[in-house]
Design an enzyme around this catalytic site. Structure first.
Site, PDB file in Angstrom:
ATOM      1  N   ASP A  58    -111.330   3.362 -66.686  1.00 34.88           N
ATOM      2  CA  ASP A  58    -109.789   4.166 -66.594  1.00 34.88           C
ATOM      3  C   ASP A  58    -109.445   3.683 -65.208  1.00 34.88           C
ATOM      4  O   ASP A  58    -110.284   2.534 -64.318  1.00 34.88           O
ATOM      5  CB  ASP A  58    -110.381   5.420 -66.281  1.00 34.88           C
ATOM      6  CG  ASP A  58    -109.927   6.341 -65.763  1.00 34.88           C
ATOM      7  OD1 ASP A  58    -107.514   6.319 -66.418  1.00 34.88           O
ATOM      8  OD2 ASP A  58    -108.995   7.536 -65.355  1.00 34.88           O
ATOM      9  N   GLU A  67    -105.667  -0.148 -63.850  1.00 41.85           N
ATOM     10  CA  GLU A  67    -104.812  -1.298 -63.269  1.00 41.85           C
ATOM     11  C   GLU A  67    -104.418  -1.962 -62.531  1.00 41.85           C
ATOM     12  O   GLU A  67    -104.077  -3.394 -62.682  1.00 41.85           O
ATOM     13  CB  GLU A  67    -102.979  -0.268 -63.800  1.00 41.85           C
ATOM     14  CG  GLU A  67    -103.567   0.303 -64.578  1.00 41.85           C
ATOM     15  CD  GLU A  67    -104.465   1.753 -64.809  1.00 41.85           C
ATOM     16  OE1 GLU A  67    -104.872   2.318 -63.761  1.00 41.85           O
ATOM     17  OE2 GLU A  67    -104.566   1.904 -65.962  1.00 41.85           O
ATOM     18  N   ASP A  83    -102.533   9.647 -69.903  1.00 43.72           N
ATOM     19  CA  ASP A  83    -101.762  10.500 -69.868  1.00 43.72           C
ATOM     20  C   ASP A  83    -100.758  11.456 -69.873  1.00 43.72           C
ATOM     21  O   ASP A  83     -99.675  11.646 -69.259  1.00 43.72           O
ATOM     22  CB  ASP A  83    -101.830  10.759 -67.783  1.00 43.72           C
ATOM     23  CG  ASP A  83    -103.027  10.142 -66.594  1.00 43.72           C
ATOM     24  OD1 ASP A  83    -104.313  10.573 -68.771  1.00 43.72           O
ATOM     25  OD2 ASP A  83    -103.450  10.068 -66.638  1.00 43.72           O
TER      26      ASP A  83
HETATM   27  O1  MIG Z   1    -106.773  10.257 -61.576  1.00 43.26           O
HETATM   28  O2  MIG Z   1    -111.199  10.378 -64.213  1.00 43.26           O
HETATM   29  O3  MIG Z   1    -106.155   8.956 -68.185  1.00 43.26           O
HETATM   30  O4  MIG Z   1    -108.104  10.486 -68.880  1.00 43.26           O
HETATM   31  O5  MIG Z   1    -108.886  12.492 -67.402  1.00 43.26           O
HETATM   32  C1  MIG Z   1    -106.608  10.647 -63.134  1.00 43.26           C
HETATM   33  C2  MIG Z   1    -110.116  11.724 -64.637  1.00 43.26           C
HETATM   34  C3  MIG Z   1    -108.188   9.483 -63.773  1.00 43.26           C
HETATM   35  C4  MIG Z   1    -107.458   9.481 -65.620  1.00 43.26           C
HETATM   36  C5  MIG Z   1    -107.324   9.257 -66.761  1.00 43.26           C
HETATM   37  C6  MIG Z   1    -107.647  11.024 -67.052  1.00 43.26           C
HETATM   38  C7  MIG Z   1    -109.076  11.075 -66.769  1.00 43.26           C
HETATM   39  C8  MIG Z   1    -108.722  11.282 -65.210  1.00 43.26           C
HETATM   40  N1  MIG Z   1    -108.438   9.772 -64.884  1.00 43.26           N
END
Ligand code: MIG
Length: 809
Positions: A426, A429, A505
């Protein structure tokens, strides 16, 4: 702050301290940006054309054209794969390329009145004296017409702009992950991996994973274009096709041909995914907010209680010790290993999230080690680029350095040793929280780029890709007997080699449900076959009906996971009560019955790069009525899914591709090449089976480990005079690199007499004990198995392994 929602989430979950850190980061970055922009801004200088052609030189596989201010090199890597490189500008580090050893084809360079013509057996390229370029088929059908490109700025870092004229009917698809309609004609899209900040809807742009590849389809033909350039870019498809790259050489790969052939070539160039482990095609449950072992066990028990199959459960950021990557909180998860073992015994896999940001904390070994070894991205002043993420102030590994990838890869060891089966990447980017000005690192941030060196503008879009590569390589190395499985939010061209991805999201609305189809179709045509949305949408609390409709749709998508944000209502498949739980159970069962079919598609993807989920025009790229359809999709060759996308909908219309299609639920037959109305109910969504299909459905044992003891082959008669493509069925142990087998079922005949011939190959033993052929839309009075008369039981025929079956009406 990208949104108020995120601001609130941030303050709530991390307190005021974190908010101040975010502000301080943003201000610091703003100073850096101002300074940096002065060095690199190309905005002030005027656009220039390449100027006049000065010399032309034939090369082995193409030609070199020198213009007054630029140079174009054309290479035919294959008859239907041409590479065009305009310089000046930094050439790309070839991260996206899986194959670089092309034999090349000899081409003829011919002087024509309009310019110089290069031709292979599949493609003609005309380079005009002003730098305009035209692509045509050997027969002379024009596929694409480019004006002379434009450039501006310093020669070492020019901005290139390429404009091509579009045919009136031309449709454009791809660009990786996109929200909004499938057909990108009329759209303007930014290439810059971006976290939209906790929630996004149908017009958001850019998203986590844009990819500079697209397909064009018009009445004169079709083609695929890949720009191998990772700099920030804008694709403007409103009036014409205008592409602007804010740095780097302008490099284009051009592939003529129908969509499937073009995609096959593109994925030969950029790579195809390995076969995933079978369990990953099952159902996944996740939630940001499962805080500890007790939560996990309770959820898993719920699945058992409600008789719902489950293949994986995901641990979001709360399993870590203060959000430090590669740690496990000893209070919340005192014994991850025995938890993983317990779940594994029930055939449920554990997946853990990993974020790239490493907490800057002197008492944290992983940070200390990375810091000592110089593993983190630096600013030009030689100090680490510090952002703010969940753990607070964080530094970012430079994944464009092979040594850093290897170092990072070691981090997964403990998780894998504890029995974690899959990894969830996650925030890659990469995202750093910021109050304004975009939520990522400063542009001046330095990256190694395998020794070439470059700034964040060049490396940003590669960040997720290279993190995924690091993870993929580590999983291979640390656990060589198993297949790696990673799901990632960000990535770039060739991402498919390293990880699956999900659509991030997305908001919990009907519009968002609908948009996920276009997104997945577009990713599929960008070479990314494994994806899916959070069922129910991430950021809100869907109604029971919306969740159900989302679940029904996702049953037919490669990645099948419920996930939701911290602040939403609980969302296990039983929380809505009856009749919802029961309907969900039916769809879950169908998903598990479909696993052999899905797994076969996955195998096919590893061979061809074809996505599992395909646009309706995959049946016939010349049927223009199908070019805009993004409210329905194909799953492989046999299935067409027309989901319900509106609240309380009682019927929906569908532009049905040509041929006959059978309703999966009641065998009613529909004839295509027209728009049809389909009644809907709460219990199902319209699913159609193509005439001539032999749909394999596993029965009895729905566990993912052993795919089933009985195989049902559902036979839908071909149309008169039509011989369908053989139905394949791939099997192996479901993981690892052992033996496999492939069945090839050929269906022939029509209403009077139908035959099925079966040829199998491979060393893996056929994994089903019983076979039952089910006839649909056809009544057989007599049947023969390998020429011996056999007993029909209603519309079913029990058989063992056979070579030939014949049915007579
Ligand atoms: O700033 O890890 O897209 O699936 O639950 C949010 C917490 C960070 C974004 C991900 C989401 C995840 C969440 N993350």
């Amino acid at each position: 702050m990208a949104s108020l929602r995120e601001a609130v989430m941030l303050i709530r979950s991390s307190g005021l301290g974190q908010t101040l850190r975010v502000l301080s980061f943003t201000l610091h970055r703003e100073r850096l940006e101002r300074k940096y922009r002065r060095t690199f801004s190309n905005q002030e200088t005027a656009w220039q054309t390449p100027g006049g052609l000065q010399s032309t030189e034939a090369t082995l596989n193409g030609a070199r054209f020198r213009f007054e201010r630029a140079e174009l090199v054309v290479d035919f890597l294959a008859t239907d794969l041409a590479r065009l490189s305009w310089e000046p500008g930094t050439p790309p580090v070839p991260y996206a390329l899986a194959k670089t050893d092309w034999a090349g084809v000899q081409t003829s360079l011919e002087k024509a009145p309009e310019g110089n013509r290069l031709a292979s057996q599949a493609l003609q390229i005309l380079v005009k004296p002003d730098g305009g370029v035209q692509f045509a088929t050997p027969a002379g059908n024009i596929l694409r017409q480019e004006l002379p490109p434009r450039l501006r700025g310093a020669p070492e870092m020019p901005t290139w702009q390429l404009e091509a004229l579009l045919e009136p009917r031309e449709h454009l698809y791809g660009l990786g992950e996109q929200a909004g309609p499938f057909n990108l004609r009329g759209a303007i899209r930014r290439m810059w991996n971006t976290d939209p900040g906790g929630s996004y809807g149908p017009q958001a742009n850019p998203l986590y994973m844009p990819v500079p590849v697209y397909m064009g389809l018009h009445p004169g033909g079709s083609y695929l274009i890949f720009h191998e350039n990772s700099f920030p870019a804008t694709f403007d498809f409103r009036e014409s096709c205008q592409v602007t790259f804010e740095g780097g050489a302008l490099r284009t790969y051009f592939i003529p041909g129908p969509p499937e052939r073009a995609l096959q070539r593109y994925t030969q160039l950029t790579g195809r995914p390995e076969l995933p482990p079978l369990w990953s095609l099952g159902y996944h449950q996740s939630r940001w907010g499962y805080l500890n072992e007790a939560d996990i066990l309770e959820v898993v028990a719920g699945f058992t209680q409600h008789d719902l199959p489950l293949s994986a459960i995901h641990l979001d950021i709360d399993y870590m010790r203060g959000f430090r990557v590669f740690t496990v909180d000893p209070q919340r998860f005192p014994d991850l290993k025995s938890l993983a073992k317990r779940l594994q015994d029930q055939d449920i896999r554990l997946v853990t999230i990993i974020d790239p940001g490493v907490k800057q904390d002197r008492n944290y070994e992983f940070y200390k080690d990375g810091n000592q070894q110089g593993r983190f991205c630096m600013l030009p002043n030689g100090r680490p680029a510090v952002g703010v993420v969940w753990p607070g102030k964080s530094v970012f590994p430079d994944f464009t350095d092979a040594k850093t990838r290897a170092w990072w890869g070691e981090g997964y060891r403990q998780l894998l040793e504890a029995g974690v089966a899959g990894i969830w990447h996650d925030m890659n980017e990469p995202t750093s929280f910021a109050a304004w000005g975009g939520n990522t690192l400063p542009s001046a941030t330095r990256h190694k780029l395998e020794g070439h060196g470059g700034d964040h503008r060049q490396a940003h879009n590669l960040y997720g890709l290279m993190m995924n590569r690091a993870g993929h390589e580590a999983l291979h190395q640390l656990r060589p007997e198993r297949r790696p499985w990673i799901i990632s939010r960000a990535g770039w061209a060739s991402q498919q080699r390293y990880a699956w991805n999900w659509t991030g999201d997305c908001e919990s609305t009907w519009g968002s449900l609908r948009m996920s189809i276009a997104s997945i179709l577009g990713q599929g045509l960008s070479g990314l076959p494994y994806t899916g949305p959070d069922i129910g949408g991430f950021s809100g609390s869907p109604s029971a009906e919306l969740y159900l409709r989302w679940f029904q749709l996702a049953t037919f998508l490669p990645f099948f996971r419920t996930h939701s944000a911290l602040t939403t209502a609980r969302r296990e498949p039983w929380v809505y009560g009856e009749p919802y739980t029961d309907i969900i159970r039916q769809f879950l069962r169908l998903r598990y019955r479909l696993l052999p079919y899905l797994y076969t598609l996955a195998w096919q993807t590893s061979q061809t790069g074809f996505p599992l989920v395909r646009p309706l025009f995959w049946t016939d790229a010349n049927d223009q009525a199908l070019w805009d359809i993004d409210d329905a999709f194909l799953l492989g060759e046999a299935l067409l899914i027309a989901p319900v996308l509106e609240e309380s909908q009682e019927q929906r219309s569908l532009q049905l591709p040509g041929g006959n299609w059978y309703n999966l639920w009641d065998d009613q037959v529909l004839t295509g090449s027209k728009s049809v109305e389909l009644p809907t109910n709460l219990e199902t969504i319209p699913v159609l089976v193509r005439a001539g299909s032999l749909l394999p459905l596993a029965e009895k044992n729905i566990s993912t480990q052993s795919a089933g003891t009985r195989m049902e082959l559902h036979l839908y008669p071909p149309e008169e005079g039509h011989i369908p493509a053989p139905q394949l069925l791939y099997s192996d142990a479901g993981d690892g690199y052992g033996e496999s087998r492939l069945e090839r079922f050929q269906v022939r005949g029509s209403q009077g007499e139908i035959e099925v011939t079966w040829q199998g190959e491979g060393e893996f033993p056929f994994p089903y004990d019983e076979i039952e052929v089910h006839l649909h839309g056809y009544r057989a009075r007599r049947a023969w198995i390998d020429e011996r008369p056999a007993e029909m039981n209603e519309n079913r025929l029990q058989t063992g392994i056979f070579q030939h079956i014949r049915f007579e009406a």
